[in-house]
Design a protein around this motif. Structure first.
Motif, mmCIF file in Angstrom:
data_model
loop_
_atom_site.group_PDB
_atom_site.id
_atom_site.type_symbol
_atom_site.label_atom_id
_atom_site.label_comp_id
_atom_site.label_asym_id
_atom_site.label_seq_id
_atom_site.Cartn_x
_atom_site.Cartn_y
_atom_site.Cartn_z
ATOM 1 N N UNK A 217 -40.059 21.899 -9.203
ATOM 2 C CA UNK A 217 -39.369 22.717 -8.198
ATOM 3 C C UNK A 217 -39.733 24.190 -8.338
ATOM 4 N N UNK A 218 -39.858 24.681 -9.567
ATOM 5 C CA UNK A 218 -40.265 26.075 -9.772
ATOM 6 C C UNK A 218 -41.671 26.290 -9.238
ATOM 7 N N UNK A 219 -42.560 25.329 -9.465
ATOM 8 C CA UNK A 219 -43.930 25.452 -8.978
ATOM 9 C C UNK A 219 -43.968 25.566 -7.454
ATOM 10 N N UNK A 220 -43.215 24.685 -6.793
ATOM 11 C CA UNK A 220 -43.274 24.642 -5.332
ATOM 12 C C UNK A 220 -42.447 25.751 -4.666
ATOM 13 N N UNK A 221 -41.260 26.016 -5.193
ATOM 14 C CA UNK A 221 -40.340 26.923 -4.507
ATOM 15 C C UNK A 221 -40.486 28.380 -4.935
ATOM 16 N N UNK A 222 -40.984 28.606 -6.152
ATOM 17 C CA UNK A 222 -41.111 29.988 -6.624
ATOM 18 C C UNK A 222 -42.573 30.417 -6.774
ATOM 19 N N UNK A 223 -43.336 29.673 -7.569
ATOM 20 C CA UNK A 223 -44.738 30.050 -7.793
ATOM 21 C C UNK A 223 -45.507 30.083 -6.481
ATOM 22 N N UNK A 224 -45.337 29.045 -5.665
ATOM 23 C CA UNK A 224 -46.100 28.947 -4.423
ATOM 24 C C UNK A 224 -45.496 29.788 -3.303
#
Length: 359
Positions: free
Chosen positions: A324-331
């Motif tokens: 979720x961090x990868x998709x919602x924050x990093x990306x």
């Protein structure tokens, strides 16, 4: 006109802060329920994985899920019927030998001139475990509460597995329309990562059980089967689990002889090295690339927030949180490429549709 510094803007910011605080308080207050829901999701992923086997033969989805549930129950029943008596007797013998093992360990330490109170340490560990368990809620501490919670988790898992699209659409209705595609991808990746992690982790636990049993039998430790099962179950908890699993084994080995205890330590160290250098990279390759420090502190954080059930679910919680961090924050916020789960390593982009099927 920007009203950031106006009274109305200040009031809105205050309400936003209060809303965040209220949400955090609600999460903590409902932590036991949320962990039960997440546990149901984890079991539902297992049921869906079995159901996909039947779906390949053209069996309707609802009937396939029913067959998957009965297959899973049949496997567990068969294992219990085959090995239940042996394991139960070994666990009973293990529990009966623990006081003797603690005394033998204390005598050995005294003979070696080691100033360490093993009896007090055992009492402290027992007290800490009771304290951690109490954080899961007084309702769950009673025998009836435990059974009720397990039944609720199993029932929820069956409902989730039978109609995953229904609950996914319900979640999507809570997402703003312009963010539906992002949420869809994040949920799909989370389900896919969780499924891949479970497959690899179950394989890892089976290998740990086999290696532990063989090693303990070779060095002559009693109740090897029970200790091996404990090691396999605790393998689901990163870092802390294998250490906890080794404590009763070493104590029991001390009741045989100090040399047996040293050989037992060697067995667990070797297995831990194999697990850390071979099995754990396999799990990360199949799901998400998590650093050891992240996993370690995730276990501590989950235990502090959610008690014993948080420790048990710390690894899958970390896997889902990472995705979720990868998709919602990093990306989305930082504008960088997100790492996605999948065989062959991270960074392999997979279509959202395929990811949804994995979930």
């Amino acid at each position: 006109m920007n009203d950031y510094g106006s009274p109305s803007g200040f009031v809105r910011r205050c309400f936003a802060v209060l809303a965040i605080v209220a949400f955090a308080a609600a999460v903590l207050a409902l932590s036991e329920l949320l962990m039960m829901i997440f546990a149901a999701v984890v079991i539902a992923v297992i049921v869906r994985a079995i159901a996909r086997i039947f779906l390949r033969f053209g069996i309707p989805e609802g009937f396939a899920v029913t067959l998957a549930v009965f297959s899973l129950l049949s496997i567990l029943t068969g294992l219990t019927w085959t090995f239940g008596g042996l394991v139960a007797s070994q666990f009973a013998a293990l529990l009966a030998r623990i006081p003797e093992a603690i005394d033998a360990t204390q005598q050995t330490f005294d003979g070696w001139g080691i100033d360490y109170d093993v009896r007090q340490a055992a009492a402290d560990i027992s007290e800490q475990m009771q304290g951690m368990t109490s954080q899961a809620g007084s309702f769950a501490l009673s025998a009836g509460g435990v059974v009720t919670n397990i039944l609720l988790i199993l029932a929820g898992a069956i409902f989730f597995a039978a109609q995953p699209e229904l609950y996914r659409q319900g979640l999507m209705r809570l997402v703003p329309k312009d963010r539906e595609e992002v949420a869809e991808t994040a949920f799909a990746d989370s389900g896919r990562a969780l499924g891949l992690w479970l497959q690899a982790q179950i394989l890892s636990s089976i290998v740990v059980v086999i290696l532990t049993y063989i090693g303990l039998v070779l060095v002559g430790v009693p109740s090897a089967a029970a200790l091996a099962i404990i090691a396999g179950l605790l393998d689901f908890i990163p870092f802390i689990g294998p250490v906890i699993a080794g404590i009763p084994a070493v104590l029991i080995a001390f009741s045989v002889s100090p040399s047996t205890a040293l050989w037992t330590v060697g067995v667990y160290v070797v297995i831990q090295q194999l697990q850390g250098n071979i099995l754990q990279p396999l799990i990360q390759k199949r799901s998400v690339d998590l650093s050891p420090a992240v996993l370690l502190f995730a276990v501590v954080a989950a235990g502090s927030l959610f008690g014993l059930i948080g420790v048990i679910l710390s690894a899958p919680l970390t896997v889902v949180g990472f995705v979720l961090i990868q998709r919602l924050y990093i990306e989305q916020v930082l504008g960088k490429e997100a790492k996605t789960p999948g065989p062959g390593g991270l960074g392999d982009e997979a279509p959202a549709k395929a990811a949804s099927e994995e979930a």
